[in-house]
Design a protein around this motif. Structure first.
Motif, PDB file in Angstrom:
ATOM      1  N   VAL A  98       1.015  -1.067  -0.186  1.00  0.00           N
ATOM      2  CA  VAL A  98      -0.030   0.250  -0.075  1.00  0.00           C
ATOM      3  C   VAL A  98       0.641   0.955   0.012  1.00  0.00           C
ATOM      4  N   LEU A  99       1.911   1.258   0.871  1.00  0.00           N
ATOM      5  CA  LEU A  99       2.954   2.422   0.745  1.00  0.00           C
ATOM      6  C   LEU A  99       3.466   2.622  -0.468  1.00  0.00           C
ATOM      7  N   GLU A 100       3.759   1.367  -1.252  1.00  0.00           N
ATOM      8  CA  GLU A 100       4.552   1.733  -2.583  1.00  0.00           C
ATOM      9  C   GLU A 100       3.742   2.334  -3.542  1.00  0.00           C
ATOM     10  N   GLU A 101       2.392   1.936  -3.233  1.00  0.00           N
ATOM     11  CA  GLU A 101       1.475   2.379  -4.310  1.00  0.00           C
ATOM     12  C   GLU A 101       1.024   3.997  -4.053  1.00  0.00           C
ATOM     13  N   PHE A 102       1.119   4.197  -2.741  1.00  0.00           N
ATOM     14  CA  PHE A 102       0.928   5.712  -2.242  1.00  0.00           C
ATOM     15  C   PHE A 102       2.317   6.540  -2.892  1.00  0.00           C
ATOM     16  N   LEU A 103       3.301   5.968  -2.728  1.00  0.00           N
ATOM     17  CA  LEU A 103       4.550   6.825  -3.125  1.00  0.00           C
ATOM     18  C   LEU A 103       4.558   6.970  -4.682  1.00  0.00           C
ATOM     19  N   LYS A 104       4.180   6.008  -5.259  1.00  0.00           N
ATOM     20  CA  LYS A 104       3.871   6.038  -6.681  1.00  0.00           C
ATOM     21  C   LYS A 104       3.025   7.221  -7.264  1.00  0.00           C
ATOM     22  N   MET A 105       1.964   7.306  -6.303  1.00  0.00           N
ATOM     23  CA  MET A 105       1.045   8.402  -6.754  1.00  0.00           C
ATOM     24  C   MET A 105       1.670   9.687  -6.405  1.00  0.00           C
ATOM     25  N   VAL A 106       2.641   9.697  -5.294  1.00  0.00           N
ATOM     26  CA  VAL A 106       3.222  11.183  -5.020  1.00  0.00           C
ATOM     27  C   VAL A 106       4.346  11.618  -6.118  1.00  0.00           C
ATOM     28  N   ILE A 107       4.798  10.615  -6.775  1.00  0.00           N
ATOM     29  CA  ILE A 107       6.062  10.975  -7.759  1.00  0.00           C
ATOM     30  C   ILE A 107       5.474  11.066  -8.890  1.00  0.00           C
ATOM     31  N   SER A 108       4.142  10.556  -9.288  1.00  0.00           N
ATOM     32  CA  SER A 108       3.752  10.675 -10.641  1.00  0.00           C
ATOM     33  C   SER A 108       2.810  11.865 -10.789  1.00  0.00           C
ATOM     34  N   SER A 109       2.428  12.569  -9.869  1.00  0.00           N
ATOM     35  CA  SER A 109       1.374  13.652  -9.641  1.00  0.00           C
ATOM     36  C   SER A 109       2.161  14.912  -9.718  1.00  0.00           C
ATOM     37  N   ASP A 110       3.045  15.531 -10.912  1.00  0.00           N
ATOM     38  CA  ASP A 110       3.660  16.691 -10.950  1.00  0.00           C
ATOM     39  C   ASP A 110       2.752  17.733 -10.720  1.00  0.00           C
ATOM     40  N   ASP A 111       1.608  17.848 -10.688  1.00  0.00           N
ATOM     41  CA  ASP A 111       1.040  18.926 -10.561  1.00  0.00           C
ATOM     42  C   ASP A 111       0.231  19.080  -9.256  1.00  0.00           C
ATOM     43  N   ARG A 112       0.763  18.371  -8.187  1.00  0.00           N
ATOM     44  CA  ARG A 112       0.145  18.335  -6.684  1.00  0.00           C
ATOM     45  C   ARG A 112       1.209  18.601  -5.890  1.00  0.00           C
ATOM     46  N   LEU A 113       0.961  19.189  -4.830  1.00  0.00           N
ATOM     47  CA  LEU A 113       1.901  19.223  -3.650  1.00  0.00           C
ATOM     48  C   LEU A 113       1.269  18.181  -2.537  1.00  0.00           C
ATOM     49  N   TYR A 114       2.278  17.472  -2.048  1.00  0.00           N
ATOM     50  CA  TYR A 114       1.778  16.356  -0.851  1.00  0.00           C
ATOM     51  C   TYR A 114       2.668  16.671   0.621  1.00  0.00           C
ATOM     52  N   ILE A 115       1.519  17.028   1.345  1.00  0.00           N
ATOM     53  CA  ILE A 115       2.095  17.281   2.894  1.00  0.00           C
ATOM     54  C   ILE A 115       1.789  16.136   3.500  1.00  0.00           C
ATOM     55  N   THR A 116       2.527  15.460   4.187  1.00  0.00           N
ATOM     56  CA  THR A 116       2.251  14.206   4.932  1.00  0.00           C
ATOM     57  C   THR A 116       2.806  14.350   6.193  1.00  0.00           C
ATOM     58  N   THR A 117       2.308  13.365   7.251  1.00  0.00           N
ATOM     59  CA  THR A 117       2.708  13.409   8.624  1.00  0.00           C
ATOM     60  C   THR A 117       2.860  12.111   9.020  1.00  0.00           C
ATOM     61  N   TRP A 118       4.061  11.983   9.802  1.00  0.00           N
ATOM     62  CA  TRP A 118       4.262  10.624  10.100  1.00  0.00           C
ATOM     63  C   TRP A 118       4.902  10.276  11.440  1.00  0.00           C
ATOM     64  N   ASN A 119       4.683   9.176  12.290  1.00  0.00           N
ATOM     65  CA  ASN A 119       5.312   8.943  13.453  1.00  0.00           C
ATOM     66  C   ASN A 119       6.711   8.805  13.244  1.00  0.00           C
ATOM     67  N   ILE A 120       7.343   9.506  13.909  1.00  0.00           N
ATOM     68  CA  ILE A 120       9.108   9.750  13.918  1.00  0.00           C
ATOM     69  C   ILE A 120       9.680   8.248  14.020  1.00  0.00           C
TER      70      ILE A 120
END
Length: 241
Positions: A98-120
């Protein structure tokens, strides 16, 4: 002028700069890392307040176990905010799908800005095993607050003198070991005798054993630097949340 949030002002300014740069044609996705309850969700709420018509916020509140559960990005907004992205993976075989699918979406969407939060802790693990940092050039860490900072943070929501702290509760002294007296009827002597036993407060004992709490003259207190560990421990034994 936008009123900044105590303890989060630098992080908000950094996100604001990234959003401004995105508007000028420069996209740098953002990862915000923090310990539990350190304020990362509060930070995102402030960003949404500042840009109410430009930002879409999606919060993951539990483990996303398959790709079909990922939200379809049909929104017209170009700034996408994802809270609690550590729910996008599991530590097992196939747990990164699931994470890899999400990351593919992040790098393929050049017209969007992604702001994410994570447990450190999750971020540090993922950065070691799959170099996740390369997907998010801007990385912000929200520091853990000490007791004094936490007090200031709570008071920052109120005007001067609007709130007062009053100690009107009875303090109950919890002990790790307690002597318990149990009366028992003895038929042979037609009388009652007392049997004494040792009762152990398992939670206090375990936290004291793990050096999470400190003993004072008449009470125990959580060590400030161990607060996040205690919260996680209580979550695991299902006493809170």
């Amino acid at each position: 002028m936008q009123k900044l949030v105590f303890g989060l002002d630098e992080a908000i300014e950094a996100v604001q700069k990234a959003i401004s740069d995105f508007g000028s044609g420069q996209r740098v996705n953002i990862a915000i890392m923090a310990l539990p309850f350190a304020g990362k969700s509060k930070l995102l709420d402030e960003i949404v307040k500042i840009h109410p018509h430009e930002v879409t916020k999606i919060t993951f509140s539990s483990i996303i176990s398959n790709r079909e559960e990922l939200p379809l990005l049909e929104e017209t907004n170009k700034i996408m905010v994802f809270d609690n992205c550590h729910y996008l993976y599991m530590r097992k075989i196939g747990g990164f799908d699931v994470l890899e699918e999400f990351l593919k979406m992040v790098i393929s969407s050049d017209d969007r800005l992604y702001i994410t939060t994570w447990n450190i802790h999750s971020w540090n693990y993922l950065d070691r095993v799959m170099d996740i940092g390369k997907y998010f050039p801007v990385q912000l860490i929200i520091p853990q607050m000490d007791q004094e900072d936490l007090k200031k943070f709570l008071l920052s929501e109120y005007e001067q003198g609007e709130i007062q702290f009053v100690n009107d509760t009875e303090v109950r002294e919890d002990k790790i070991f307690t002597i318990v007296k149990r009366p028992v009827a003895e038929k042979s002597i037609h009388s009652r005798i007392n049997i004494y036993s040792l009762k152990i407060n398992k939670i206090l004992f375990e936290m004291f054993h793990q050096n999470l709490i400190a003993k004072h003259a008449d009470h125990y207190s959580v060590k400030p630097e161990k607060l996040h560990v205690v919260i996680k421990y209580l979550e695991n034994i299902r006493l809170v949340w």
